[in-house]
Each structure stands twice: as C-alpha cells, then as structure tokens.
Design a protein around this motif. Structure first.
Motif, mmCIF file in Angstrom:
data_model
loop_
_atom_site.group_PDB
_atom_site.id
_atom_site.type_symbol
_atom_site.label_atom_id
_atom_site.label_comp_id
_atom_site.label_asym_id
_atom_site.label_seq_id
_atom_site.Cartn_x
_atom_site.Cartn_y
_atom_site.Cartn_z
ATOM 1 N N ILE B 282 -20.528 -4.821 34.919
ATOM 2 C CA ILE B 282 -19.952 -5.146 33.606
ATOM 3 C C ILE B 282 -19.864 -6.669 33.446
ATOM 4 O O ILE B 282 -20.168 -7.216 32.377
ATOM 5 N N ILE B 283 -19.484 -7.353 34.510
ATOM 6 C CA ILE B 283 -19.452 -8.818 34.467
ATOM 7 C C ILE B 283 -20.846 -9.361 34.148
ATOM 8 O O ILE B 283 -21.011 -10.237 33.287
ATOM 9 N N LYS B 330 -24.782 1.827 26.591
ATOM 10 C CA LYS B 330 -26.175 1.885 27.040
ATOM 11 C C LYS B 330 -26.281 1.942 28.568
ATOM 12 O O LYS B 330 -27.079 2.681 29.124
ATOM 13 N N TYR B 331 -25.458 1.148 29.237
ATOM 14 C CA TYR B 331 -25.519 1.098 30.706
ATOM 15 C C TYR B 331 -24.615 2.134 31.372
ATOM 16 O O TYR B 331 -24.828 2.503 32.517
ATOM 17 N N PHE B 332 -23.589 2.548 30.635
ATOM 18 C CA PHE B 332 -22.620 3.495 31.193
ATOM 19 C C PHE B 332 -22.466 4.668 30.232
ATOM 20 O O PHE B 332 -21.535 4.703 29.425
ATOM 21 N N PRO B 333 -23.382 5.636 30.324
ATOM 22 C CA PRO B 333 -23.338 6.773 29.396
ATOM 23 C C PRO B 333 -21.992 7.501 29.506
ATOM 24 O O PRO B 333 -21.454 7.640 30.602
ATOM 25 N N GLN B 334 -21.473 7.912 28.360
ATOM 26 C CA GLN B 334 -20.153 8.535 28.294
ATOM 27 C C GLN B 334 -20.263 10.049 28.183
ATOM 28 O O GLN B 334 -21.121 10.553 27.464
ATOM 29 N N THR B 335 -19.410 10.753 28.907
ATOM 30 C CA THR B 335 -19.410 12.220 28.837
ATOM 31 C C THR B 335 -19.015 12.704 27.453
ATOM 32 O O THR B 335 -19.719 13.503 26.837
ATOM 33 N N ALA B 364 -28.583 -5.567 34.947
ATOM 34 C CA ALA B 364 -27.852 -4.475 35.606
ATOM 35 C C ALA B 364 -28.696 -3.218 35.499
ATOM 36 O O ALA B 364 -29.584 -3.125 34.653
ATOM 37 N N LYS B 365 -28.430 -2.264 36.375
ATOM 38 C CA LYS B 365 -29.131 -0.982 36.272
ATOM 39 C C LYS B 365 -28.290 -0.049 35.401
ATOM 40 O O LYS B 365 -27.095 -0.279 35.191
ATOM 41 N N GLY B 370 -20.134 8.856 33.984
ATOM 42 C CA GLY B 370 -18.864 8.914 34.711
ATOM 43 C C GLY B 370 -18.533 7.647 35.481
ATOM 44 O O GLY B 370 -17.408 7.484 35.937
ATOM 45 N N ALA B 371 -19.492 6.754 35.660
ATOM 46 C CA ALA B 371 -19.202 5.499 36.373
ATOM 47 C C ALA B 371 -18.150 4.706 35.588
ATOM 48 O O ALA B 371 -17.214 4.157 36.167
#
Lengths: 404, 404
Positions: B282-283, B330-335, B364-365, B370-371
């Motif tokens: 995130i940073i 985009k980087y952290f898909p939400q449930t 970032a990847k 869930g991350a």
C-alpha cells in the motif's frame, strides 16, 4: 616471452556493523566505520585471472564469461588505474622489471555463488580483481593499502582484503587515504564462528544500495545521530567482544545494528524496505531460539543480520549450527534438501527439521516450499588467496575459459 | 426520583505525528507531543451511557454488552474517580445539586466498528466515557480539561475530546496537569480532508502498543533524538500546514512521521514490526500515485499512515478519494465490494478498480482476495456529542440494552 599472469580468489564478507551512507560518492568514503566477518572461500568466492600482454589492444574484463565494459572514469577503470600506478612505482625503482604497467590487461572473473542467490558479489569481485593485479604486478603493498583501492570499486570490497574479523575505518582525510580496512582478529582467533545464509525469495526488486544509501543521507532525520553517537560505541564494543570471544555481546550488537540499518532505511523519504514477511519470520525464530536459551540461564546463541535485501545471514557458534538448520528447515521446507557441507546430519539428513525444547512454535507460521529457496552453511574464512596457473580463467588465446 | 443519566458518543482519531513512548506510565505522560485528525462519528464511534443511582451497589461497566471489570487502581477506575472528583467540586459549590458523586455508576459502552477491523477502539471508548460522565454530572469543564482525564485512560483518547485537527501537548509538569489536548483547527476549517481505512489481514498478533512503546523507550538508541530534535519541528510545521490548508506539506510530514515511528519500533531490542508485506505494498502504491502527480507538475495527493498494526489509513482531499479507492481495489480485490458511503461511484460501483494515467503498475503485485479485508471511507469529524435519551444504552433495569 613469458606469460605475465596471476590468479587470485577473494571471499565475501557480511557486516555486523553496517555501512550505509557515503560522505564522498566518487571516492566511496563512508559516513561511518563498519565491521564484518569474512566468509570461507571454500564455499563462496570470486576468482580472477589478470594477464598483461603488449599484444592486447585494450583493457578488457569478462565477468562469468561475459564482457563487462570498463567505462572511462568508472569504478573498474579507477581500480585498474590505481593498480597500474603502484606497478609503475615498482618499475621506476627497479629498472630491470618488465614494463607491465604499460601493457594492456585482460581480466577474467568468475563467481561460484549459487545462481540467483542474491548475494552481493561486488565485494568479493573487486577484492579478487585487486588481489590478482597485486600478484601479477608483484606489489609489496599491504592488504590495508590494497583495501584503499578495492574500496573505490565497491565500498564493502575493502573488507574482503582480510580474513577473519575486519573493520573498515571510515577515516577523516578528504582524499580517502585513511579510509581503509584493518584486521580486528584473524579467523584462527575464533574459527568456531559459523554462518548460515538463508536465501529468501522476493517478488520485487528492491532499491539498489548505492541509490538507497544516498537517499537516506539526504532525507533521514535519524541517520546523523546514528553516525555520530551510536556507531562509534558499537565499533568499540563489538571489537572488544570479538577479541574476548564473547558471542553473547557479538550477537546482541550484530542484531541491534542490523535493526538500526533497516530502521534508517525506513526513515528515508520515500522509505526503503528490504525485509519482507519471510525475513521478519526468520527474525522471530531467532529471537525465540535465543529466548529459550536465555530463559534457561544461558546466553544468546544466534544473531541474524540483513543487508540491502531480504536474505538472512545467521551467525552462530559451530556447536549450534545443527539446531539452527533444523529450526529453519522446519518453518521453511527446502525443495532440494539442505546441502550439508559440514556433514552435520549424517546419512539421515536434516529431514523435516525441528525445534529445541521449550520453543514456542507459534512465533511464526510454516511457509510454503521455496519461501527460503536456499540454505548455505559456511564459516569465518581467510583473506584473498593467490592461486596456481592451473586455476587460471584465461586461455592461451587471452580469452576467458568456459569452466563453470 | 428522576433518572440521572447521560449518553454521549465520541470519535476515533488517527495521528499524523505519532505518540510512542511514555515518560510516566501511571499518569500516561508522553515523551513527545502528537497530532491527529478526528474521524467522523457518522462512520466510526463509541457511544456510552452513564447512569448514577443510589440503588446501584457498585460501579459497573459493560463494553459491547459484556462486563468489563473496573480494577481498583486501574485505568477505568482512575478516570471514573477523577470525574467524580470534579462533580464533587460542583456539588460543594452548589448545595442544591443532587449528590451524584456519591452514587454508584452503571456504564454501558458500545463501539460501532466493523468486527475485527483491528481499529484501536480505546481512544474513542475513553473519550465517550469521559464525555458521558461530564454530561451526567453537568460539569462546566472544558474539553482540554476533560482530555487530561481521558489521557489517563488511554493516552491517545485525549485527542478524541476535540473534532478537527488536534494536538496533544506533551507538557512538562510532573503531575501531568499540562499534558492536554488542544484544538489546532476545527473540522469546518478544512472539511475536505477525507480518510480511507484499509483493514489488513495479519497472521499473527503484534506487540501491544503499551508494551512496545516502553521497550522502545528502554532500548532504542534513536528515540531520544526523535523526541528532542525531530518531533518539535514537525509539530510546528504540520500545524502551520493545517492552518494554511497546505495538503502537500501535511501529507509529506504525515508519511515521514509514520515511517519514523515504525523506524524506532524496528530500532527496539528485540525489534518490533507492525508493517507486513500488504502494508508495504500500500505504501508503494501511494508513493507511485504521488509520483505521477508530482511528475506532472502537481503536488502530493495522498498520505499513508500506520499505527501499531498493519492497517493503513490514507488521508487525501475529497476530490481524490475516487481515484484512490479505485487504485486500492485494483490491487486488493474486495469480497463484498466497497461500501460506498459517500456515493462516489453511482450505481455501477467501483468494479475492478484502476489506476491513473502514467501509473507504473509494477510497483506492487495484485494480492489475493482478503489481503485487504475491508475499506472504510470517512472524513474529518467533530468532537464528542451528547445524545438524547432515546439513544441510551442502559435499560430501565440499569443493565445494558442489547441493541447492536
């Protein structure tokens, strides 16, 4: 006409007191002194053959068989020029010596490090370059004096000119003449110091140390305090611990200084991170392993340290290596098994690993295979070695041999 | 006989200049001043009802419907005793007032935070406790004076006694009488400050901030320099930036101070890590998002900050929230999709997210679902509110109602 050629190998070194920041980027003069352990060349080394020949048309260098350009004014060119200067001095004092300083050089260098080990090879590489040229030129120069030249190739290379325990004194002279490596103690003083290198996978390329350290110098509001008030005392205390073979103090300072190096990297704007979740888990395991020992009335048995990347180097005494390998393998299953260089585990091998009694297994989770993709067991080693011609890396044609 | 009861709600606050270290652990006096933004109670709040009744047999407190023991000499007991003392002063000056200070209390407190959000609820909780007792006791006390009492419950709670932008002046008096929260600017001064909270999953429980900060005080060789030489200047500069509504400076200092807090945590022995690989990613995203803006001649558009855990709080201006939510999603898909409190995305929703033009997507990847397990969009808010009896959390029987 004889072949003027010499081959030398040099070791890697891993710092306990970290070098981070230059006060002169051209001369590579550090903002603080540092101290390292030289690792055994029997396991990890750079080997370099240098040949001087009047028929060569230009100075050329090959690294692992591939041309590595010698850029005018660059670090390689600087080191080569400095070595030629020393040779020229020898020649001017002894008119019968062949005029090697005027000949062009072919240089072939090879690292035996496991592929993608992510180990900084430049320290060993520049030390081997300087050592092979010193042998070729038959220089009477001391290792400290040679370290001054290797330093201009890659700062930490200067520490690879000695075996054992080595300090890089930052010096104060503007021309860098007193920024040198000195021996704190030879390997024979404390041969039981062993090292386990945990090669950690990483998703992304980190900030290069050259770029990173100068960003820290420019932006961290904590670095100067570290330089002025923390490192000098740590240099003194860890040198004393080495002389007294006091592993507990050696380990404590080593871990504190690794932490503080990553701390000032994080205090940089934008921040620099080298440790990832795997690195953090290894730290947690070593802290718990030490806790068990201390709680039982014992002392620290292991010290982690991290350079500008996620790989851990764990220093320990020989007697503890087996426990630590077992511990690491338990949390980080290995694909190819552990290469048991020192024959610790006999024919049964390390198996699935295990922990010592009283160890809280919940301090870290078990990782998937490949999170630690390699484990290298080595120990404190000697300084550069001059090798025989049978180990030369240049063929009769003056080009690199293809040995691997 | 009338029912003596009051209900108040209080906000959470997230610091830009971090509180880390106590000079007095009993009185909760900090080693340095800190500064925070109060977040909107419309989204996140603690609500507390306090009732004084001569029939109650002992002071009792319920948190989210469960008994929370008031330990003698503990933090809850201290806050309650201090508030009773203030009431007793009022009563001694106005003999007609009912003698509430002598009655036992029943207190019911409720947090509306999403389950497992990992948000520090103690700040809002102690602020709501103090605010509800101040209302019950009809105290003429100023918010700063009340903050002195909330501080003894949980240090950062003192900052939740004000809305907007709040400084906790560390003070110098040994009795803590000048260690108080003061308003730097009310929310109305700069209502466009929005916040996006990224709730990050973590494998393991981190070191509690109470334990961690004292370990830093005892072992870090960098903390004192931070306290003496870094924080005072940052407090001055960020207060000025807030007054001038200078988001660029506000963001820069906020990120630098988050980095430095985690830096001194890492300089602790043994080291403390709160950021994990998700936090680091995130940073990297925010740094790249800002880089695109600055490279185009613009200014910083977002600031990350992290407390004693892996959750990110991203401060930004209202106009940028949509871009940042898209970036994070985009980087952290939400449930469950993003709960679009402010109706940014209309009926189509945020979808799969996206990046601004020129953004290097390789910083970032993409992480697994869930991350980042929750995203909460909120903004700068007001200070404690006194609520009507229809919102009371104690029933006629003096026990917590079960509303959720």
């Amino acid at each position: 006409m004889p072949v003027y050629q010499a081959t030398a190998s040099a070791p890697v070194n891993i710092a306990c007191i970290k070098y981070w920041g230059k006060r002169d980027t051209k001369l590579i003069l550090p903002t603080n002194s540092s101290l390292s352990v030289t690792l055994d060349q029997d396991n990890l080394r750079a080997t370099t053959t240098s040949r001087a020949d009047p028929k060569f048309e230009q100075d050329q260098l090959w690294l692992n068989g591939k041309v590595d350009e010698i850029k005018p004014g660059g670090r390689l060119a600087t080191c080569i020029a400095e070595m030629k200067k020393l040779r020229a001095q020898v020649e001017s004092g002894s008119p019968n010596e062949p005029k090697l300083a005027e000949f062009k050089l072919h240089i072939s260098s090879f690292n035996n490090f496991p592929t993608a080990a992510g180990l900084a090879s430049s320290a060993a590489g520049f030390a081997a370059l300087v050592a092979s040229l010193a042998a070729l030129y038959q220089l009477p120069t001391s290792p400290s004096e040679l370290s001054r030249i290797a330093r201009q190739g890659s700062g930490s290379a200067c520490r690879s000119l000695f075996g054992g325990f080595v300090a890089w004194e930052k010096g104060t002279a503007a021309d860098g003449s007193d920024s040198l490596a000195v021996e704190v103690a030879p390997r024979e003083h404390w041969p039981d110091i062993h090292a386990l290198i945990c090669v950690v996978s990483d998703d992304k390329k980190g900030t290069s140390s050259t770029t990173g350290m100068q960003r820290t110098v420019e932006t961290s509001t904590l670095l100067e305090h570290r330089i002025k008030h923390v490192v000098p005392e740590r240099m003194r205390a860890i040198s004393e611990a080495i002389k007294a073979r006091d592993f507990d103090t050696f380990a404590r300072i080593t871990m504190q200084d690794s932490n503080q190096f990553h701390s000032v990297a994080l205090d940089t704007d934008p921040p620099i991170f080298y440790l990832n979740d795997v690195s953090r888990a290894i730290i947690a395991l070593i802290i718990e392993y030490n806790r068990v020992s201390v709680e039982a009335g014992g002392k620290l048995k292991a010290a982690y340290t991290y350079d500008a990347g996620p790989n851990a180097v764990i220093y320990t005494l020989k007697e503890n290596v087996k426990e630590i390998v077992s511990l690491i393998v338990k949390y980080f299953p290995q694909t190819d098994g552990f290469k048991d260089t020192f024959g610790l585990f006999g024919s049964t091998g390390v198996g699935e690993g295990g922990v010592v009694e009283g160890f809280n297994v919940n301090v870290a989770k078990k990782f998937e295979v490949g999170a630690v993709k390699g484990l290298i067991h080595t120990r404190v080693g000697d300084g550069p070695r001059v090798l025989g011609n049978e180990e030369a890396l240049l063929g009769a044609d003056g080009l690199p041999t293809t040995i691997a």
